[in-house]
Design a protein around this motif. Structure first.
Motif, PDB file in Angstrom:
ATOM      1  N   ARG A 286       0.852  -1.189   0.000  1.00 53.23           N
ATOM      2  CA  ARG A 286       0.000   0.000   0.000  1.00 53.23           C
ATOM      3  C   ARG A 286       0.886   1.236   0.000  1.00 53.23           C
ATOM      4  N   SER A 288       1.091   5.666   0.260  1.00 55.10           N
ATOM      5  CA  SER A 288       0.548   6.656   1.202  1.00 55.10           C
ATOM      6  C   SER A 288      -0.855   7.126   0.790  1.00 55.10           C
ATOM      7  N   PRO A 290      -4.681   5.989  -0.005  1.00 56.05           N
ATOM      8  CA  PRO A 290      -5.607   4.861   0.152  1.00 56.05           C
ATOM      9  C   PRO A 290      -6.079   4.327  -1.207  1.00 56.05           C
ATOM     10  N   GLY A 291      -6.103   2.982  -1.313  1.00 59.03           N
ATOM     11  CA  GLY A 291      -6.573   2.356  -2.549  1.00 59.03           C
ATOM     12  C   GLY A 291      -5.550   2.337  -3.665  1.00 59.03           C
ATOM     13  N   TYR A 293      -1.714   0.952  -4.710  1.00 57.16           N
ATOM     14  CA  TYR A 293      -0.609   0.040  -4.398  1.00 57.16           C
ATOM     15  C   TYR A 293       0.507   0.249  -5.430  1.00 57.16           C
ATOM     16  N   THR A 332      -8.654  -7.740   2.394  1.00 61.86           N
ATOM     17  CA  THR A 332      -9.279  -6.536   2.969  1.00 61.86           C
ATOM     18  C   THR A 332     -10.771  -6.496   2.659  1.00 61.86           C
TER      19      THR A 332
END
Length: 434
Positions: A286, A288, A290-291, A293, A332
């Protein structure tokens, strides 16, 4: 302009993209959920073939023979496989703008891609001599090797300049593998590199001495401690000579440059945290944001074994990081947890009849063992790296699959070493007894 929506998007079409796609399919994927966007014209393939079998004069490798995932003994994922799984492949598609905040990618043709989850798998690009303003570096037949188009240009040059003179600029992985490939194609080969020995990032002077001796016995000339500073071309714009910093001039029909690569992070600069030249990730890849990679060459990740952040440019890590990221994405969604990435660095190379593997870390004191005579009919030797009284790295040339597994296990377990002399005497037996 057209707008396309996908639950998952993989940006890049290299090794990592192919292994990520396979993992998605394995863990459950609905048709139309996943898109792979690649500027290349073909589905993901095993890149190491390009500097090996692809260039051989006989029994050469060609697509569709080395599409992923054959490099790790898996099923070959042809174009049809993606169609069957409902995965959309956007080939010949260059993304020119990425907006992570609005989850948007825009292609050169103006198509907008909206994503729920993004995997950045853009890999590396080669460093070109023209980047440094080297005079004449844009002449024809000054070639690089990163993608299949590059390999095709090299094959065409090999056929056009049969039995000519080849100069290899660089003494790393690509340099050594291409030097061998050009010699196998009956070229007169000279290798040029600035370092005191080949592959200095991994090899000790002792290991390098073997390979330099072996290459010399194959008729390859090696010039160390200098660099190419300019090129001459003929009236048709084809390279004909290489000027070295030490004043020497080498005739050349083909020049192949392998002076390293740099991770392709330009599209996300300033939108995501970076470290050590790559995109900073956690043990699940991941970033910094979100969502989002990052996998393969572009990721700077926590190397658990050595408690540090590191970026690794290698096909093995590209495969494994891709699988790890997808496992995390799917876990997740199901409210489950997975183990953090726990990678053992691994590198390998094959050239001529040689084949070596390395596991672990190459820091500390070294102990060599075995037969390092470059004229031996079947040379077999290795090296251990010792730090703080523990074995932390192991290299082996000419090992069997079982012996290579043994050195990998030793590098992973880091057994104590009480005496360097005893270790040298035990040699390969030390790892095989663990």
């Amino acid at each position: 302009m057209a707008e396309k929506h996908f639950k998952y998007v993989i940006l890049g079409g290299g090794v990592a993209a192919g292994y990520a796609a396979r993992e998605f399919a394995k863990l459950g994927l609905h048709a139309g959920e996943l898109a792979i966007i690649s500027k290349e014209a073909v589905a993901p393939y095993e890149r190491p073939a390009l500097s090996k079998g692809y260039l051989f004069p006989e029994g050469f490798a060609r697509l569709p023979g080395f599409h992923v995932c054959v490099g790790s003994g898996g099923e070959r994922l042809l174009h049809e496989w993606y169609t069957e799984k409902g995965i959309e492949l956007f080939l010949n598609t260059e993304i020119v703008k990425v907006d992570l905040a609005s989850k948007t990618l825009i292609s050169a043709s103006g198509t907008t891609f909206k994503f729920g989850v993004l995997l950045i798998a853009t890999g590396s690009t080669v460093i070109r001599l023209s980047d440094f303003g080297v005079q004449g570096a844009d002449a024809n037949n000054i070639l690089y090797l990163r993608e299949i188009d590059d390999a095709d240009k090299l094959v065409a040059a090999i056929q056009a300049k049969k039995k000519g003179k080849a100069v290899i600029v660089g003494g790393g992985y690509i340099g050594l593998e291409l030097g061998a490939a050009m010699r196998i194609n009956n070229f007169d080969v000279t290798m040029v590199y600035p370092e005191p020995w080949c592959m200095p990032r991994l090899f000790t002077s002792g290991i390098a001495a073997f390979y330099e001796g072996y290459y010399a016995n194959k008729g390859i000339k090696i010039i160390k401690g200098t660099v190419a500073v300019g090129f001459d071309a003929d009236t048709e714009g084809n390279v004909k000579a290489v000027h070295l910093k030490d004043g020497r001039v080498l005739d050349a029909d083909i020049v192949v440059v392998g002076v390293g690569g740099r991770p392709l992070t330009t599209l996300v600069k300033g939108q995501v945290e970076e470290e050590k030249g790559g995109i900073k990730t956690d043990g699940f890849f991941r970033t910094s944001v979100p969502g989002v990679y990052a996998i393969g060459d572009v990721a700077t990740f926590p190397l658990k074994l050595y408690n540090e952040l590191r970026r690794v440019e290698h096909v093995d890590h590209a495969r494994k990081s891709a699988e790890q990221a997808v496992k995390h994405i799917k876990a997740t969604e199901e409210g489950k947890e997975i183990e953090e990435y726990d990678y053992l660095p691994y590198f390998y190379s094959r050239s001529f009849d040689l084949s070596w593997q390395f596991y672990g870390d190459n820091v500390g004191d070294t102990v060599m063992f075995g037969d390092t005579n470059p004229v031996s009919p079947k040379p077999k030797f290795g090296s251990y790296w010792i730090k703080d009284g523990k074995l932390i790295g192991a290299f082996l040339e000419g090992g069997s699959p079982e012996e290579n597994k043994a050195i990998a296990k030793a590098a992973r377990l880091q057994p104590p070493v009480h005496s360097a002399d005893e270790l040298a005497k035990d040699g390969l037996t030390f790892a095989c007894k663990i």
